[in-house]
Enzyme design. Structure first.
Site, PDB file in Angstrom:
ATOM      1  N   TYR A 109      76.454  17.699 112.792  1.00 31.98           N
ATOM      2  CA  TYR A 109      76.546  18.494 111.562  1.00 31.98           C
ATOM      3  C   TYR A 109      75.667  19.730 111.682  1.00 31.98           C
ATOM      4  CZ  TYR A 109      76.364  19.338 106.445  1.00 31.98           C
ATOM      5  OH  TYR A 109      76.456  19.887 105.175  1.00 31.98           O
ATOM      6  N   ARG A 114      77.934  26.654 107.754  1.00 30.49           N
ATOM      7  CA  ARG A 114      78.470  25.420 107.156  1.00 30.49           C
ATOM      8  C   ARG A 114      78.238  25.423 105.642  1.00 30.49           C
ATOM      9  NH1 ARG A 114      73.647  21.421 109.198  1.00 30.49           N
ATOM     10  NH2 ARG A 114      72.445  21.483 107.257  1.00 30.49           N
ATOM     11  N   ASP A 115      78.941  24.538 104.963  1.00 27.47           N
ATOM     12  CA  ASP A 115      78.856  24.419 103.502  1.00 27.47           C
ATOM     13  C   ASP A 115      79.052  25.777 102.839  1.00 27.47           C
ATOM     14  OD1 ASP A 115      78.667  22.954 101.173  1.00 27.47           O
ATOM     15  OD2 ASP A 115      76.486  23.074 101.054  1.00 27.47           O
ATOM     16  N   SER A 121      73.840  22.668 101.271  1.00 28.38           N
ATOM     17  CA  SER A 121      73.484  22.149 102.595  1.00 28.38           C
ATOM     18  C   SER A 121      73.677  23.200 103.679  1.00 28.38           C
ATOM     19  CB  SER A 121      74.329  20.906 102.912  1.00 28.38           C
ATOM     20  OG  SER A 121      74.056  19.867 102.007  1.00 28.38           O
ATOM     21  N   ASP A 162      82.788  17.840 105.726  1.00 29.15           N
ATOM     22  CA  ASP A 162      83.207  18.880 104.770  1.00 29.15           C
ATOM     23  C   ASP A 162      83.823  20.117 105.413  1.00 29.15           C
ATOM     24  OD1 ASP A 162      82.257  17.227 102.812  1.00 29.15           O
ATOM     25  OD2 ASP A 162      80.502  18.437 102.325  1.00 29.15           O
ATOM     26  N   ASP A 334      71.372  15.093  97.502  1.00 29.64           N
ATOM     27  CA  ASP A 334      72.517  15.960  97.789  1.00 29.64           C
ATOM     28  C   ASP A 334      72.180  17.432  97.562  1.00 29.64           C
ATOM     29  OD1 ASP A 334      74.302  13.836  98.356  1.00 29.64           O
ATOM     30  OD2 ASP A 334      74.633  13.514  96.225  1.00 29.64           O
TER      31      ASP A 334
END
Length: 430
Positions: A109, A114-115, A121, A162, A334
């Site tokens: 990850y 990302r995200d 994140s 995701d 989270d």
């Protein structure tokens, strides 16, 4: 779901080779236990001590059961944390020496940008700062080398949670610009992680995100990875709160063929099978929202109330599902959203861990476990002192609290223990 399925089909197409090449036969979890991560057990010790300080032996016993018996995946979410692979390999070999047969779960990850849709994140790599090349050379290559060198162990690797969800539904220019390079990055990871002891599960979000009928249409990653690239299947519900199976779907699932994650694995699996693509899933049940906790599927951040879900088992009652697993370690936040008091993503949120314990799955309440039954405990948890407050008039952090990290503005000394870095963003008094 048409868009999502189209992306999946393209991602999994293998060019001139048969799509059946994108398979690994046999359930890699069968006959094995899921690796129990001692570092997660250490984090939970704060939770156990909190219950003991209130005289709550029942919930303290639940925590101890999770610490010693329940396997979880290890998240390698930046370059710094590659060292945790070495620790997991060492601890898994120790479990083998005790007669256990663990499979080590890892989460790859660290995609650049990302995200891209939520941002809670966001990682360390950016496409506009040579992120894709760094991802390949500084992250994926050493990740793969460590697993291939440990040929005496079996690994299950979840690929980039995701990412596909954001490729499908991310409408911002930031997400659209990231889509192609991120596909290249995942394809490179698949290419590098080809080994008989490595079982790859490409993340496909969850039934609430991609499980609608107009999205069920397979996606260019294996095509980019090459004709010899193989994956075992897919992961779903990672870090989310959907139940594995429910006889009473909430109103917000009306009209969806994926009211729970087992149905999502069936509906998406059947569509993939028609095109000769892999159909096997692992499904995260580490944290399951209780009935009525959510008003809509879009509630994903530190959902309350929730509880620890079904522990690891291969008894899934669904031929498409290899195993129910805990991918997200319950107790890690989270993000600064959802339940009041939530810290930054990835930080320990002990109030949340206590809630998860209180509402834990019956197997945890009964002191049981998933299947197959492991042999001796894969970790031994020694008691540690309970959390303490700073000395009167002091401004140091208590035991187990955050004491540093990039962007941290709170106390950087410890009233008890020492400040130890978990990664560049988070240090903790231990």
């Amino acid at each position: 779901m048409r868009v999502a399925f189209a992306i999946l089909a393209g991602l999994l197409a293998t060019g001139s080779a048969s799509p059946l090449e994108a398979r690994q036969s046999g359930n890699p979890f069968a006959g094995r236990s899921l690796f129990v991560n001692p570092k997660y057990s250490e984090s939970l010790e704060r939770t156990r001590q909190a219950f003991l300080s209130r005289g709550d032996q029942t919930n303290a016993a639940k925590v101890q059961h999770v610490q010693s018996k329940v396997g979880t995946f290890v998240w390698i979410s930046n370059i710094f944390l590659l060292r945790d692979i070495d620790d997991a390999i060492r601890d898994a070999r120790a479990a083998q020496s005790r007669g256990e047969n663990p499979i080590v779960g890892l989460v790859l990850y660290n995609l650049p940008d990302r995200d891209c849709s939520a941002g809670h994140s966001s990682g360390e790599l950016s496409l506009d700062q040579n992120g894709l090349n760094r991802y390949r050379t500084e992250y994926v290559q050493p990740f793969a080398q460590k697993l291939k060198a440990a040929s005496d162990l079996q690994f299950a690797v979840v690929l980039e949670p995701d990412a596909i969800g954001n490729m499908v539904t991310g409408t911002t220019a930031f997400c659209r610009n990231a889509r192609g390079p991120q596909q290249d990055g995942i394809a490179y990871a698949i290419q590098q992680l080809q080994a008989s002891n490595i079982h790859l599960y490409l993340d496909v979000a969850n039934g609430g995100w991609l499980g609608w009928a107009d999205n069920l249409k397979p996606t260019t990653i294996l095509q980019k990875a090459g004709s010899n690239a193989r994956i075992r299947g897919y992961s779903s519900n990672v870090s989310n709160y959907n139940p594995y199976s429910t006889n009473n779907p909430p109103p917000y699932t009306a009209g969806s063929p994926s009211a729970d994650e087992s149905r999502y694995a069936t509906s998406l699996g059947n569509a993939l099978r028609e095109r000769g693509l892999p159909t096997s899933f692992i499904i995260d049940q580490g944290r399951v929202a209780l009935d009525g906790a959510r008003k809509e599927w879009g509630e994903w951040c530190n959902v309350s109330p929730a509880g620890f879900g079904q522990p690891f088992t291969t008894n899934t009652n669904n031929p498409n599902v290899d195993a129910i697993v805990w991918v997200k370690p319950g107790g890690e936040s989270d993000g600064t959203c959802g339940m009041s008091g939530a810290p930054a993503a990835g930080s320990w949120f002990d109030a949340y861990a206590q809630m998860l314990t209180t509402n834990a799955h019956p197997e945890i309440r009964a002191g049981g476990g998933g299947s197959p039954a492991p042999g001796p405990s894969s970790t031994s948890v020694a008691p540690v002192p309970s959390a303490t407050a700073p000395a009167p008039g002091g401004n140091c952090a208590p035991m187990w609290a955050q004491c540093g990290g990039q962007g941290w503005s709170g106390p950087t000394c410890c009233a008890q223990g020492t400040c130890q870095a978990s990664n560049q963003w988070y240090s903790q008094c231990k």
